[in-house]
Scaffold this motif. Sequence first.
Motif, PDB file in Angstrom:
ATOM      1  N   GLY A 244     -11.146   8.832 -13.826  1.00 29.61           N
ATOM      2  CA  GLY A 244     -10.691   8.675 -12.448  1.00 29.61           C
ATOM      3  C   GLY A 244      -9.252   9.079 -12.228  1.00 29.61           C
ATOM      4  N   GLU A 245      -8.707   9.905 -13.146  1.00 30.95           N
ATOM      5  CA  GLU A 245      -7.299  10.266 -13.025  1.00 30.95           C
ATOM      6  C   GLU A 245      -7.086  11.768 -12.926  1.00 30.95           C
TER       7      GLU A 245
ATOM      8  N   ASN B  48      -7.785  11.641  -3.548  1.00 31.03           N
ATOM      9  CA  ASN B  48      -8.613  10.740  -2.731  1.00 31.03           C
ATOM     10  C   ASN B  48      -8.058   9.316  -2.718  1.00 31.03           C
ATOM     11  N   LYS B  49      -7.564   8.838  -3.887  1.00 33.37           N
ATOM     12  CA  LYS B  49      -6.968   7.496  -3.944  1.00 33.37           C
ATOM     13  C   LYS B  49      -5.717   7.421  -3.080  1.00 33.37           C
TER      14      LYS B  49
ATOM     15  N   GLU C 221      -9.404  13.123  -7.906  1.00 45.16           N
ATOM     16  CA  GLU C 221      -9.557  11.676  -7.751  1.00 45.16           C
ATOM     17  C   GLU C 221      -8.255  11.031  -7.264  1.00 45.16           C
ATOM     18  N   LEU C 222      -7.126  11.487  -7.815  1.00 50.08           N
ATOM     19  CA  LEU C 222      -5.838  10.942  -7.389  1.00 50.08           C
ATOM     20  C   LEU C 222      -5.557  11.264  -5.921  1.00 50.08           C
TER      21      LEU C 222
ATOM     22  N   ILE D  61       0.806   6.767  -6.754  1.00 52.88           N
ATOM     23  CA  ILE D  61      -0.312   7.703  -6.956  1.00 52.88           C
ATOM     24  C   ILE D  61       0.165   9.141  -6.738  1.00 52.88           C
TER      25      ILE D  61
ATOM     26  N   ALA E 185       0.637   3.981  -2.870  1.00 54.11           N
ATOM     27  CA  ALA E 185       0.402   5.393  -2.520  1.00 54.11           C
ATOM     28  C   ALA E 185       1.503   6.273  -3.110  1.00 54.11           C
TER      29      ALA E 185
ATOM     30  N   ALA F  47      -6.676   7.316   0.571  1.00 52.50           N
ATOM     31  CA  ALA F  47      -7.262   6.013   0.929  1.00 52.50           C
ATOM     32  C   ALA F  47      -6.170   4.954   1.081  1.00 52.50           C
ATOM     33  N   LEU F  48      -5.196   4.956   0.180  1.00 55.75           N
ATOM     34  CA  LEU F  48      -4.090   3.993   0.268  1.00 55.75           C
ATOM     35  C   LEU F  48      -3.244   4.239   1.516  1.00 55.75           C
TER      36      LEU F  48
ATOM     37  N   GLN G 295       0.824  -1.206   0.000  1.00 59.04           N
ATOM     38  CA  GLN G 295       0.000   0.000   0.000  1.00 59.04           C
ATOM     39  C   GLN G 295       0.859   1.257   0.000  1.00 59.04           C
TER      40      GLN G 295
END
Length: 198
Positions: free
Chosen positions: A117-118, A125-126, A122-123, A57, A54, A129-130, A50
């Motif tokens: 989603g890029e 938030n991803k 969005e990135l 990302i 992350a 989350a990671l 993860q």
Amino acid sequence: MAWEELGRDADRENSRTRDRLVGVYIGILAVVLAICSLGGSNAEQDATQQNIAASNIWAFFQAKNARRQALRLHADEFDVMLKTTPAMPDDVRKSIEAKIADYKEQDKKLTSDTTGGEGLDELFNKGKALEAQRDESLKRGPYFDYGQALLQIAIVLASVAIISGGNLLLFLSFILGALGTAATVGGFTLAFPLPFAG
């Protein structure tokens, strides 16, 4: 004499039964230790994966953000050019205005891209989350570390109790085995806070 022999035979049989039960108990502790070790290994691998995801990302986020900033600078330069050169020919002015509109559209898509989603939103938030998943995996590690240590000590104490025949070591082994099992369960569930864990 026969009563003494019967008494010794009964004591030997009781000792064998006790040793067998302690042996089964040690086997159970060994199984829990193996599960604890597996959980600790998985938690460590999950945290590493993860963290790598992350990092990827955030690197992508930074690249897109740099691209967006470059587009904004170009759009601002063209806007200043339009304002400072009022006598510009119409075809050049329209071309520059089209370029500014194109840059602003790309800026908008870089900021938020719900279909792909890029976008940066969005990135972001991803990435967060990671990081949260990584942090949760890292929280599990100390539970498994303490669980493994307690279970190993419990196994050693129970083994010594078989040899010495002492019940105090067996009692301590039960306590440490229970604490090690609880720590193992806590590592999988995070159901309770771990004392002394930073």
